[in-house]
Scaffold this motif. Structure first.
Motif, PDB file in Angstrom:
ATOM      1  N   THR A  85      46.762  37.639  38.828  1.00  0.00           N
ATOM      2  CA  THR A  85      46.408  38.997  39.225  1.00  0.00           C
ATOM      3  C   THR A  85      45.218  39.545  38.449  1.00  0.00           C
ATOM      4  O   THR A  85      44.744  40.647  38.738  1.00  0.00           O
ATOM      5  CB  THR A  85      47.609  39.943  39.045  1.00  0.00           C
ATOM      6  OG1 THR A  85      48.095  39.845  37.697  1.00  0.00           O
ATOM      7  CG2 THR A  85      48.724  39.587  40.013  1.00  0.00           C
ATOM      8  N   TYR A  91      40.258  37.459  45.891  1.00  0.00           N
ATOM      9  CA  TYR A  91      41.101  38.010  46.950  1.00  0.00           C
ATOM     10  C   TYR A  91      40.438  37.813  48.313  1.00  0.00           C
ATOM     11  O   TYR A  91      41.123  37.594  49.321  1.00  0.00           O
ATOM     12  CB  TYR A  91      41.383  39.482  46.670  1.00  0.00           C
ATOM     13  CG  TYR A  91      42.063  39.672  45.333  1.00  0.00           C
ATOM     14  CD1 TYR A  91      43.426  39.399  45.174  1.00  0.00           C
ATOM     15  CD2 TYR A  91      41.341  40.072  44.213  1.00  0.00           C
ATOM     16  CE1 TYR A  91      44.047  39.536  43.946  1.00  0.00           C
ATOM     17  CE2 TYR A  91      41.958  40.211  42.968  1.00  0.00           C
ATOM     18  CZ  TYR A  91      43.307  39.940  42.842  1.00  0.00           C
ATOM     19  OH  TYR A  91      43.924  40.057  41.619  1.00  0.00           O
ATOM     20  N   THR A 143      51.568  34.186  43.792  1.00  0.00           N
ATOM     21  CA  THR A 143      50.846  35.039  42.852  1.00  0.00           C
ATOM     22  C   THR A 143      51.612  35.087  41.535  1.00  0.00           C
ATOM     23  O   THR A 143      52.835  35.260  41.532  1.00  0.00           O
ATOM     24  CB  THR A 143      50.703  36.467  43.405  1.00  0.00           C
ATOM     25  OG1 THR A 143      50.006  36.418  44.655  1.00  0.00           O
ATOM     26  CG2 THR A 143      49.926  37.346  42.428  1.00  0.00           C
TER      27      THR A 143
END
Length: 259
Positions: free
Chosen positions: A201, A208, A224
């Motif tokens: 993240t 992304y 993720t």
């Protein structure tokens, strides 16, 4: 075979392709986990680690093909991180019959147009050449290394990065990498292998966008890891290995989310 490689474990073969800026030692925490169930092959890409320096234009995809032929492997699972994910993706498109399953970890992809933020970062890093210590400092100051550089893996990553940069500026006589055409980003829907896309993240926004493009792959799962940055192969090795093992063994169902 010119490239340095190592094999650990027995079972179905997994080939691990490391990112740019490091070498195959980056897998040191994941290999023992995966080797309990699989035959794990790691290697130093051309110009890195213990493999020969870049002396002429080279195809990293063809280097991989030659390695597999040398090892007598007709069909494998590929695990590629960052630029290693780019190699794995292009290889899967070029030699689909040789790829059982594909795992890409925070991958780059040929044909993707990177953001101004990322290109400005690369320009600032390259401007420090040939000062190795400054190159390493600027490169690893990027926000995508924030978690790793605050971890016990900081010195190991810095050492690998310095070794890579030193080889580039003292041994390489050619810097041209050849990639298949057309670019992979134009052909992702043609990937036939079951695919797993993993990212942390703490990433550039570009990652992304790349993930959005990979949604065109017909048989794809996404995972993720919260709190992980671009070097999650170091900081979250056990979670990654477990996720990859479950995927290869078919123990996955729809969206995969690691906490």
């Amino acid at each position: 075979m010119e490239l340095f490689y190592e094999i650990e474990g027995d079972g179905s073969p997994i080939v691990m392709i490391h990112s740019g800026g490091v070498d195959s030692r980056v897998w040191r925490y994941m290999v023992p986990e995966l080797a309990q169930s699989f035959k794990v092959i790691t290697f130093d890409g051309r110009g890195t680690g213990r493999s020969p320096a870049m002396q002429e234009p080279a195809s990293l995809v063809e280097d991989l093909r030659k390695l597999l032929e040398h090892l007598g492997l007709d069909r494998v699972t590929l695990v590629g991180h960052s630029m290693g994910g780019q190699v794995a993706t292009d290889f899967t498109l070029s030699y689909p019959s040789m790829v059982e399953q594909l795992v890409v970890i925070a991958p780059s992809v040929t044909g993707f147009v990177y953001s101004q933020e990322f290109t400005n970062y690369m320009t600032s890093v390259n401007a420090a050449a040939p000062d190795i210590s400054k190159l390493v400092e600027l490169s690893l100051a990027a926000p995508i290394y924030r978690s790793t550089m605050a971890s016990p893996h900081r010195s190991f990553l810095s050492e690998m990065h310095a070794h890579y940069m030193t080889r580039v500026f003292t041994e390489w006589t050619c810097f041209e990498v050849l990639w298949p055409e057309p670019p992979a980003i134009e052909r992702l829907e043609k990937i036939a292998a079951n695919t797993l896309f993993i990212q942390g993240t703490i990433e550039w926004p570009d990652m992304y966008n790349i993930a959005e493009h990979f949604k065109r792959v017909p048989a794809i799962q996404f995972a993720t890891i919260k709190g992980a940055d671009h070097m999650l192969v170091l900081t979250h090795a056990e979670q990654l290995a477990n996720c990859i093992q479950h995927f290869i063994l078919g123990e996955h169902d729809g969206q995969i989310l690691l906490i």
